[in-house]
Design a protein around this motif. Structure first.
Motif, mmCIF file in Angstrom:
data_model
loop_
_atom_site.group_PDB
_atom_site.id
_atom_site.type_symbol
_atom_site.label_atom_id
_atom_site.label_comp_id
_atom_site.label_asym_id
_atom_site.label_seq_id
_atom_site.Cartn_x
_atom_site.Cartn_y
_atom_site.Cartn_z
ATOM 1 N N VAL A 54 -5.690 -5.557 3.688
ATOM 2 C CA VAL A 54 -5.746 -4.097 3.617
ATOM 3 C C VAL A 54 -6.086 -3.559 5.005
ATOM 4 C CG1 VAL A 54 -6.325 -3.854 1.167
ATOM 5 C CG2 VAL A 54 -8.151 -4.140 2.817
ATOM 6 N N THR A 59 0.842 -1.190 0.000
ATOM 7 C CA THR A 59 0.000 0.000 0.000
ATOM 8 C C THR A 59 0.874 1.236 0.000
ATOM 9 O OG1 THR A 59 -0.122 -0.041 2.412
ATOM 10 C CG2 THR A 59 -1.920 -1.113 1.215
ATOM 11 N N LEU A 63 -3.684 0.501 -3.186
ATOM 12 C CA LEU A 63 -3.212 -0.866 -3.047
ATOM 13 C C LEU A 63 -2.633 -1.302 -4.385
ATOM 14 C CD1 LEU A 63 -3.113 -3.651 -1.525
ATOM 15 C CD2 LEU A 63 -5.376 -4.078 -2.528
#
Length: 182
Positions: free
Chosen positions: A118, A95, A100
């Motif tokens: 994430v 990231t 991303l």
């Protein structure tokens, strides 16, 4: 893919050499004593972009990658945080700010549903896809039609994850479009 990973993992700048933006087939050489100060190789062969082949595909990708930084300020965001690197699947994910980056370097294996972690729960949209036919890819993902929503399954040390499709030899850039607070 190498351009994209180099570009997005660098600090605050990116160096591109003359002719590299569209895979120049010959050398680009400035006039100097070793070539009798000739200008013969001191120019780009722009006519290569007229044929709808590899050179125009590379040029399109380079333009869109630079536009990504111009529009989203990728290089001025926080440093990249690599959180997924799997040698057997050849997948790297990291990231940078609300973006991303997922790379599938495997030459043969595509994944229909690959889980990457994430930090932020929400909806993610592909904003750059190297598998796009515009860049010479196979077009397995139709980027404009896909919006991925995170789920609460832990992955890569994060509480949330995305299950994404990863065509072989491709990379995708996802942008967090909407944060979900639970």
């Amino acid at each position: 893919m190498i351009k994209l990973i180099t570009f997005t993992t660098s600090g605050h700048a990116y160096l591109n050499f003359m002719g590299n933006e569209f895979g120049h087939p010959n050398r680009v050489e400035f006039p100097m004593s070793s070539n009798n100060y000739s200008f013969m190789f001191a120019n780009r062969q722009w006519e290569l972009l007229m044929d709808k082949g590899i050179h125009s595909n590379l040029f399109n990708f380079d333009m869109d990658m630079m536009s990504l930084d111009e529009n989203e300020r990728i290089l001025s965001r926080s440093s990249p945080s690599v959180h997924h690197c799997n040698d057997s699947t050849m997948v790297i994910s990291y990231t940078r700010g609300s973006f991303l980056f997922v790379f599938n370097f495997h030459p043969e294996t595509s994944c229909e549903s690959y889980r990457v972690g994430v930090e932020e729960a929400g909806d993610y949209q592909i904003i750059l896809n190297t598998d796009d036919t515009r860049y010479g890819g196979h077009g397995e993902l139709e980027s404009h039609k896909h919006l991925w929503r995170t789920n609460k399954k832990r992955a890569d040390g994060y509480q949330n994850s995305l299950e994404v499709a990863l065509p072989r030899r491709s990379a995708q850039v996802y942008k967090l479009m909407r944060i979900l607070r639970i």
